[in-house]
Design a protein around this motif. Structure first.
Motif, PDB file in Angstrom:
ATOM      1  N   LYS A   1     -20.232 -32.404  32.763  1.00 11.44           N
ATOM      2  CA  LYS A   1     -19.552 -31.512  31.833  1.00 11.44           C
ATOM      3  C   LYS A   1     -20.568 -30.743  31.015  1.00 11.44           C
ATOM      4  CE  LYS A   1     -18.721 -35.156  28.432  1.00 11.44           C
ATOM      5  NZ  LYS A   1     -17.692 -35.865  27.668  1.00 11.44           N
ATOM      6  N   SER A   2     -20.103 -29.639  30.471  1.00  8.86           N
ATOM      7  CA  SER A   2     -20.963 -28.842  29.610  1.00  8.86           C
ATOM      8  C   SER A   2     -21.267 -29.648  28.348  1.00  8.86           C
ATOM      9  CB  SER A   2     -20.282 -27.516  29.262  1.00  8.86           C
ATOM     10  OG  SER A   2     -19.061 -27.754  28.583  1.00  8.86           O
TER      11      SER A   2
ATOM     12  N   LEU B   1     -16.077 -27.491  29.689  1.00  7.24           N
ATOM     13  CA  LEU B   1     -15.901 -27.429  31.138  1.00  7.24           C
ATOM     14  C   LEU B   1     -16.322 -28.768  31.732  1.00  7.24           C
ATOM     15  CD1 LEU B   1     -15.359 -25.654  33.717  1.00  7.24           C
ATOM     16  CD2 LEU B   1     -17.808 -25.239  33.739  1.00  7.24           C
TER      17      LEU B   1
ATOM     18  N   LEU C   1     -12.560 -21.159  26.947  1.00  5.21           N
ATOM     19  CA  LEU C   1     -13.371 -20.485  27.963  1.00  5.21           C
ATOM     20  C   LEU C   1     -12.572 -19.452  28.751  1.00  5.21           C
ATOM     21  CD1 LEU C   1     -15.635 -23.276  29.493  1.00  5.21           C
ATOM     22  CD2 LEU C   1     -16.321 -21.346  28.079  1.00  5.21           C
TER      23      LEU C   1
ATOM     24  N   MET D   1     -18.566 -15.793  29.913  1.00  2.00           N
ATOM     25  CA  MET D   1     -18.984 -17.116  29.462  1.00  2.00           C
ATOM     26  C   MET D   1     -18.511 -18.182  30.453  1.00  2.00           C
ATOM     27  SD  MET D   1     -18.127 -19.255  25.964  1.00  2.00           S
ATOM     28  CE  MET D   1     -18.826 -18.057  24.852  1.00  2.00           C
TER      29      MET D   1
ATOM     30  N   ASP E   1     -20.763 -18.226  33.443  1.00  4.08           N
ATOM     31  CA  ASP E   1     -22.041 -18.881  33.116  1.00  4.08           C
ATOM     32  C   ASP E   1     -21.880 -20.399  33.082  1.00  4.08           C
ATOM     33  OD1 ASP E   1     -23.329 -16.445  32.934  1.00  4.08           O
ATOM     34  OD2 ASP E   1     -23.220 -16.345  30.736  1.00  4.08           O
ATOM     35  N   TYR E   2     -20.823 -20.858  32.447  1.00  2.00           N
ATOM     36  CA  TYR E   2     -20.555 -22.301  32.383  1.00  2.00           C
ATOM     37  C   TYR E   2     -20.385 -22.878  33.787  1.00  2.00           C
ATOM     38  CZ  TYR E   2     -19.859 -23.146  27.358  1.00  2.00           C
ATOM     39  OH  TYR E   2     -20.042 -23.337  26.005  1.00  2.00           O
TER      40      TYR E   2
ATOM     41  N   ASN F   1     -23.766 -23.117  35.602  1.00  2.00           N
ATOM     42  CA  ASN F   1     -24.634 -24.163  35.038  1.00  2.00           C
ATOM     43  C   ASN F   1     -24.121 -25.570  35.344  1.00  2.00           C
ATOM     44  OD1 ASN F   1     -26.543 -22.427  33.921  1.00  2.00           O
ATOM     45  ND2 ASN F   1     -25.353 -22.156  32.051  1.00  2.00           N
ATOM     46  N   VAL F   2     -22.850 -25.815  35.093  1.00  2.00           N
ATOM     47  CA  VAL F   2     -22.310 -27.161  35.275  1.00  2.00           C
ATOM     48  C   VAL F   2     -22.226 -27.510  36.760  1.00  2.00           C
ATOM     49  CG1 VAL F   2     -20.344 -28.675  34.814  1.00  2.00           C
ATOM     50  CG2 VAL F   2     -21.111 -27.079  33.054  1.00  2.00           C
TER      51      VAL F   2
END
Length: 107
Positions: free
Chosen positions: A34-35, A40, A59, A65, A68-69, A72-73
């Motif tokens: 998770k973020s 997320l 979100l 955004m 991006d999340y 990354n996650v």
């Protein structure tokens, strides 16, 4: 020598079967990521199949955004799943490899 070769072939076949069994088992090993702020959450198997994505309403208001999340996650989760997958398969392969001098491939 022929007997040794037959034994080696049997051992390799057994190892191959164990690898396949391990791959099937890894379909049930879940990796959660998770973020840092918890907006997320992603769950995937150790074979890198996505099982669940949970996105906060916050979100959903910002497409950029969210993207991006997700990147990354997902990358973190895939990296963790890959580490588990490779470690499990390497352990099975190492266990099944014959002890041949100079062939220390899985240290």
């Amino acid at each position: 020598m022929f007997g040794d070769m037959m034994g080696l072939m049997g051992k390799l076949k057994e190892t191959q079967q164990k690898v396949e069994e391990t791959k099937k088992r890894l379909d049930h090993v879940l990796i959660d990521e998770k973020s840092t702020d918890g907006l997320l959450e992603i769950t995937l198997t150790a074979n890198r199949t996505i099982k669940n994505i949970s996105i906060s309403d916050e979100l959903l208001k910002d497409k950029e955004m969210l993207e991006d999340y997700l990147v990354n996650v997902l990358n973190k989760a895939i990296s963790k799943a890959t580490d588990v997958n490779e470690a499990e398969l390497a352990a099975v392969a190492k266990d099944g490899m014959p002890n041949i001098p100079g062939m220390d491939m899985f240290k």
